[in-house]
Motif scaffolding. Structure first.
Motif, PDB file in Angstrom:
ATOM      1  N   GLN A   8      -2.127  -4.146  13.957  1.00 55.72           N
ATOM      2  CA  GLN A   8      -3.259  -4.938  13.461  1.00 55.72           C
ATOM      3  C   GLN A   8      -4.504  -4.069  13.393  1.00 55.72           C
ATOM      4  O   GLN A   8      -4.486  -2.902  13.741  1.00 55.72           O
ATOM      5  CB  GLN A   8      -3.470  -6.142  14.372  1.00 55.72           C
ATOM      6  CG  GLN A   8      -2.244  -7.054  14.445  1.00 55.72           C
ATOM      7  CD  GLN A   8      -2.392  -8.169  15.444  1.00 55.72           C
ATOM      8  OE1 GLN A   8      -3.202  -9.061  15.286  1.00 55.72           O
ATOM      9  NE2 GLN A   8      -1.583  -8.127  16.502  1.00 55.72           N
ATOM     10  N   GLY A   9      -5.580  -4.643  12.895  1.00 58.35           N
ATOM     11  CA  GLY A   9      -6.857  -3.931  12.883  1.00 58.35           C
ATOM     12  C   GLY A   9      -7.169  -3.217  11.595  1.00 58.35           C
ATOM     13  O   GLY A   9      -8.237  -2.620  11.460  1.00 58.35           O
ATOM     14  N   GLY A  10      -6.259  -3.246  10.631  1.00 59.65           N
ATOM     15  CA  GLY A  10      -6.502  -2.583   9.357  1.00 59.65           C
ATOM     16  C   GLY A  10      -6.505  -1.063   9.492  1.00 59.65           C
ATOM     17  O   GLY A  10      -6.395  -0.511  10.589  1.00 59.65           O
ATOM     18  N   ALA A  11      -6.651  -0.392   8.358  1.00 62.57           N
ATOM     19  CA  ALA A  11      -6.739   1.070   8.388  1.00 62.57           C
ATOM     20  C   ALA A  11      -7.963   1.523   9.170  1.00 62.57           C
ATOM     21  O   ALA A  11      -7.973   2.598   9.770  1.00 62.57           O
ATOM     22  CB  ALA A  11      -6.782   1.615   6.960  1.00 62.57           C
ATOM     23  N   ALA A  14      -2.272  -3.258   4.705  1.00 58.83           N
ATOM     24  CA  ALA A  14      -1.248  -3.927   3.897  1.00 58.83           C
ATOM     25  C   ALA A  14      -1.758  -4.520   2.594  1.00 58.83           C
ATOM     26  O   ALA A  14      -0.979  -4.727   1.662  1.00 58.83           O
ATOM     27  CB  ALA A  14      -0.605  -5.048   4.713  1.00 58.83           C
ATOM     28  N   GLN A  15      -3.044  -4.778   2.490  1.00 63.32           N
ATOM     29  CA  GLN A  15      -3.552  -5.700   1.479  1.00 63.32           C
ATOM     30  C   GLN A  15      -3.678  -5.136   0.059  1.00 63.32           C
ATOM     31  O   GLN A  15      -4.373  -5.682  -0.773  1.00 63.32           O
ATOM     32  CB  GLN A  15      -4.907  -6.254   1.927  1.00 63.32           C
ATOM     33  CG  GLN A  15      -6.015  -5.220   2.065  1.00 63.32           C
ATOM     34  CD  GLN A  15      -6.048  -4.525   3.412  1.00 63.32           C
ATOM     35  OE1 GLN A  15      -5.100  -4.567   4.177  1.00 63.32           O
ATOM     36  NE2 GLN A  15      -7.146  -3.871   3.694  1.00 63.32           N
ATOM     37  N   GLY A  24      -4.018  -8.243   7.240  1.00 58.35           N
ATOM     38  CA  GLY A  24      -3.700  -8.626   8.608  1.00 58.35           C
ATOM     39  C   GLY A  24      -2.697  -7.727   9.294  1.00 58.35           C
ATOM     40  O   GLY A  24      -2.474  -7.847  10.494  1.00 58.35           O
ATOM     41  N   MET A  25      -2.085  -6.827   8.540  1.00 62.55           N
ATOM     42  CA  MET A  25      -1.084  -5.927   9.128  1.00 62.55           C
ATOM     43  C   MET A  25      -1.312  -4.508   8.617  1.00 62.55           C
ATOM     44  O   MET A  25      -1.726  -4.310   7.485  1.00 62.55           O
ATOM     45  CB  MET A  25       0.320  -6.410   8.754  1.00 62.55           C
ATOM     46  CG  MET A  25       1.449  -5.669   9.455  1.00 62.55           C
ATOM     47  SD  MET A  25       2.141  -4.356   8.430  1.00 62.55           S
ATOM     48  CE  MET A  25       3.086  -5.325   7.241  1.00 62.55           C
ATOM     49  N   THR A  26      -1.057  -3.546   9.485  1.00 57.39           N
ATOM     50  CA  THR A  26      -1.186  -2.137   9.138  1.00 57.39           C
ATOM     51  C   THR A  26       0.108  -1.418   9.476  1.00 57.39           C
ATOM     52  O   THR A  26       0.639  -1.581  10.573  1.00 57.39           O
ATOM     53  CB  THR A  26      -2.336  -1.469   9.918  1.00 57.39           C
ATOM     54  OG1 THR A  26      -3.532  -2.206   9.694  1.00 57.39           O
ATOM     55  CG2 THR A  26      -2.544  -0.032   9.478  1.00 57.39           C
ATOM     56  N   VAL A  27       0.603  -0.649   8.534  1.00 55.68           N
ATOM     57  CA  VAL A  27       1.808   0.151   8.765  1.00 55.68           C
ATOM     58  C   VAL A  27       1.403   1.529   9.281  1.00 55.68           C
ATOM     59  O   VAL A  27       0.489   2.159   8.723  1.00 55.68           O
ATOM     60  CB  VAL A  27       2.623   0.306   7.466  1.00 55.68           C
ATOM     61  CG1 VAL A  27       3.724   1.352   7.639  1.00 55.68           C
ATOM     62  CG2 VAL A  27       3.243  -1.026   7.065  1.00 55.68           C
ATOM     63  N   VAL A  28       2.060   1.987  10.323  1.00 49.84           N
ATOM     64  CA  VAL A  28       1.896   3.357  10.811  1.00 49.84           C
ATOM     65  C   VAL A  28       3.281   3.989  10.881  1.00 49.84           C
ATOM     66  O   VAL A  28       4.195   3.438  11.503  1.00 49.84           O
ATOM     67  CB  VAL A  28       1.225   3.409  12.196  1.00 49.84           C
ATOM     68  CG1 VAL A  28       1.179   4.849  12.713  1.00 49.84           C
ATOM     69  CG2 VAL A  28      -0.182   2.823  12.137  1.00 49.84           C
TER      70      VAL A  28
END
Length: 365
Positions: A73-76, A192-193, A200-204
């Motif tokens: 979470q937390g965005g880029a 994600a957006q 609401g979601m961030t991929v790492v």
């Protein structure tokens, strides 16, 4: 209700087929009697969603087995500080190509004891062209780039050589829209957006040897804790992960990243051709650095820009207003944006240009 052509830079357009699946699952997911938004993150139903999402992303990006995939979470923007806290031991290098690079640099500078050096920048030419990036020595813990700049409209479609130092990339606005070799990077992060789903979601995506380099980090900001807990140290963004899974399925069915990149290049080429052949509109971005997904263009006249945006809105083309730091217009052509929308925009540009030229000739006579 008829849908508009949404040129927003994010949150961005999603495929209608995905939205319809979400609509169907909203009241009862797979006959559970619970909305997908009500599922416990510890349930077998949600664990299956999480497993499928990771498996699909690994397949789409050909992610090697020695990389962890995290759904955070937390965005880029949170990664701007989480990254240097985890990977920055003594000295790190950044390439400044625009507003988001500058924010990443500012956050990294807040880490105590860490030297942050900008090794290349395009700020002096207003970020209209990618800078030359020098090879760096092993003294740096990583080199950070932003692969696509949503505001300025530039992109690194070919990854610069970085020697033996880990390359780190903010891919928020072009992940899954252009092909990259994950093994060229030590870490990739993306909000994600744009191409993945709702906000609401961030991929790492992080190579395993870069996890756990530092101790006593705040739990929520520690890649090791997040990886060891399978992205479930706390309640994950369950709905966003579910929607991402659907987006990954949609992209796989379409033919994967190679196929969507082909489509994205066709869409971008259509719009750039219209801009470059125009006597009214022009692109402020150098041709060798142009983005496929975020395309700014201007007339050079703020009042004409406003009038064009207003006419576009009246024809169902919204969110074309450019970022305040650039002005003019910006068309964001993410994966789900249809070619028909680009055709409609190009047609309006030609019609608008003809009318403007006609008025100018009338005034001269």
């Amino acid at each position: 209700m008829e849908r508009v052509y949404n040129f927003s830079a994010g949150p961005a357009i999603m495929p209608v087929s995905v939205l319809k699946t979400i609509q169907k699952d909203l009241l009862s997911y797979q006959g559970s009697g619970m909305s997908v938004m009500e599922l416990s993150h510890r349930s077998s139903l949600f664990q299956s969603i999480m497993n499928d999402a990771e498996s699909l992303l690994r397949e789409l990006m050909t992610i090697p087995s020695n990389y962890k995939v995290l759904f955070l979470q937390g965005g880029a923007s949170l990664q701007f500080i989480m990254l240097p806290m985890n990977l920055g031991k003594t000295k790190v290098a950044y390439v400044n190509t625009g507003s988001w690079s500058e924010k990443a640099i500012e956050e990294a500078q807040k880490v105590d004891g860490l030297t942050v050096e900008v090794i290349a920048s395009s700020k002096e030419n207003n970020f209209i062209e990618n800078p030359e990036i020098p090879l760096v020595s092993k003294e740096y813990d990583y080199v950070h780039i932003t692969t696509n700049n949503t505001i300025e409209g530039t992109a690194f479609l070919n990854i610069p050589a970085n020697g033996e130092v880990s390359l780190v990339a903010d891919m928020s606005s072009n992940i899954l829209s252009s092909s990259y070799e994950v093994s060229d990077f030590g870490l990739i992060y993306a909000g994600a957006q744009k191409n993945i789903g709702p906000a609401g979601m961030t991929v790492v995506i992080v190579r395993e040897d870069l996890i756990g380099l530092k101790e006593n980090l705040p739990a929520m900001l520690d890649y090791k804790i997040q990886a060891d807990s399978g992205s479930m140290y706390n309640t994950p963004p369950t709905f966003a992960i579910y929607a991402a899974k659907l987006m990954f399925e949609w992209l796989k069915e379409l033919g994967g990243v190679a196929e969507i990149e082909k489509i994205n290049r066709e869409k971008a080429a259509m719009l750039y051709a219209a801009i470059d052949s125009s006597t009214l509109f022009y692109s402020p971005v150098s041709k060798n650095s142009r983005s496929l997904t975020n395309i700014p263009f201007v007339t050079g006249n703020a009042e004409l820009d406003k009038l064009f945006i207003k006419q576009a809105e009246s024809q169902g083309m919204i969110n074309l207003k450019g970022h305040r730091s650039v002005g003019g217009m910006r068309a964001s052509l993410y994966n789900a944006f249809p070619k028909e929308g680009v055709n409609k925009l190009v047609a309006l540009m030609k019609e608008f240009e003809t009318k403007v030229e006609g008025k100018e000739q009338h005034v001269r006579h």
